[in-house]
Design a protein around this motif. Structure first.
Motif, PDB file in Angstrom:
ATOM      1  N   GLN A 221      38.508  48.956  39.120  1.00  0.00           N
ATOM      2  CA  GLN A 221      37.279  49.139  39.878  1.00  0.00           C
ATOM      3  C   GLN A 221      36.061  48.837  39.004  1.00  0.00           C
ATOM      4  N   ASP A 223      33.682  50.906  38.733  1.00  0.00           N
ATOM      5  CA  ASP A 223      33.419  52.194  38.099  1.00  0.00           C
ATOM      6  C   ASP A 223      34.322  52.356  36.874  1.00  0.00           C
ATOM      7  N   SER A 226      36.737  55.461  36.568  1.00  0.00           N
ATOM      8  CA  SER A 226      37.956  55.412  37.382  1.00  0.00           C
ATOM      9  C   SER A 226      39.052  54.645  36.662  1.00  0.00           C
TER      10      SER A 226
END
Length: 266
Positions: A221, A223, A226
Motif C-alpha cells: 500500500q 501507507d 501498513s
C-alpha cells in the motif's frame, strides 16, 4: 559547467515532433517506435501540452498495431495477441522467414495502452479477451513472464508490464498474481533492493518494477506503516535502507564529479 535552466519550450517542441513522426536520427530504433511515442506523449502530458497533438489520430495509429486472432485461430495455442512495436515488426518482409515478424510484445502492449490512457481513450472499448487470454500464456511456472510467445528472457520488467496491462484494463484474468508475487519476492537481494532476476545484483530499474507491480496487484500500500506490519510482503525496512544508501552514493559522486551520469553508478 554552469547550471542551466530547464528549457521547457525546447522539450515541448521535441516531444511534439517525436509524437507524430520518427526523426532520421532515430531510424535504427524503428522497432521501438510505439515505445518512443509513449515517452513523447508522456512528456507532453507532464508538461501539460497534450492539446498540441491530435488525440484521435494518435489513438487510431496506436490501435492499428494491435494483433487480432483470425477467425480460425485457437487463442489457446500460445500466440500473444497484444500490440506490435512498429510497422516493421507488424508486417513480414516478402520472401523472408523471420520469427520476430508479426509478433506482438509485452512492452509494446504496455506502451500502447499507456498512450491510450494518457490521451483519454476509453480502454473499455478495446476487445481485450484475446489479449488477456494470451497474456496468461506468457506467464511461466515460476511466476515470471516472457515478452513474446516465441520466447525471450524473463525478468521483472515483463512482470511489471503484465501487471500494468491488467491494471489499465481493470481485468486481472491475464495473470496469476500470487505466482507473480512469489517471483518478485525471490528477486529481492540481501541488501534490500531488487535484481532483475533471482540472485542478481540490486538494480534501480528492477526495484521500481518490483515495487510498482506489487502495488498495482494490491500487495503493498501507499501507507508505509501498513506495509511494515505485513510480514508476507517485501522487506520494507531493507528496501528503504538500500534506497537511502543509493541516494547517498549518488549525491556524493555528483558532488565530486558532476559529469558522471547516474546510470553509470547504478
Amino acid at each position: 559547467m554552469g547550471k542551466r535552466d530547464f528549457e521547457r519550450l525546447h522539450h515541448v517542441a521535441f516531444f511534439d515532433a517525436m509524437a507524430t513522426e520518427l526523426p532520421d536520427e532515430y531510424e535504427p530504433q524503428e522497432v521501438n517506435h510505439l515505445t518512443l511515442v509513449y515517452f513523447a506523449v508522456g512528456g507532453l502530458s507532464l508538461l501539460r501540452e497534450l492539446d498540441r497533438i491530435n488525440k484521435d489520430e494518435i489513438a487510431k495509429w496506436v490501435l492499428s498495431f494491435q494483433v487480432h486472432p483470425e477467425a480460425n485461430d485457437d487463442i489457446g495455442v500460445g500466440l500473444f495477441y497484444g500490440f506490435c512495436g512498429s510497422r516493421s515488426t507488424q508486417f513480414p518482409l516478402p520472401n523472408v522467414k523471420d520469427p520476430c515478424r508479426d509478433v506482438s510484445h509485452l512492452a509494446s502492449t504496455y506502451s500502447a495502452l499507456a498512450i491510450l490512457k494518457i490521451i483519454g481513450y476509453d480502454l473499455a472499448s478495446i476487445d481485450c479477451k484475446a489479449l488477456l487470454l494470451s497474456l496468461k500464456k506468457l506467464q511461466q511456472p515460476d511466476g515470471s513472464f516472457m515478452p513474446t510467445h516465441i520466447g525471450a528472457e524473463t525478468d521483472l520488467r515483463f512482470v511489471y508490464c503484465a501487471a500494468a496491462i491488467c491494471s489499465m484494463l481493470d481485468d486481472w484474468t491475464g495473470m496469476d498474481k500470487l505466482k507473480a508475487k512469489e517471483y518478485i519476492l525471490s528477486c529481492q537481494s540481501y541488501d534490500g533492493g531488487f535484481g532483475m532476476v533471482p540472485g542478481s545484483e540490486s538494480h534501480g530499474g528492477g526495484t521500481f518494477c518490483a515495487v510498482a507491480a506489487l502495488h498495482l496487484m494490491g500487495f503493498i500500500q501507499v501507507d508505509l506503516a501498513s506495509n511494515l506490519r505485513d510480514s508476507t510482503s517485501i522487506d520494507i525496512c531493507m528496501l528503504l535502507k538500500w534506497c537511502l544508501q543509493v541516494e547517498l552514493v549518488l549525491n556524493h559522486v555528483s558532488a565530486i564529479s558532476p559529469l558522471v551520469p547516474s546510470h553509470v553508478i547504478l
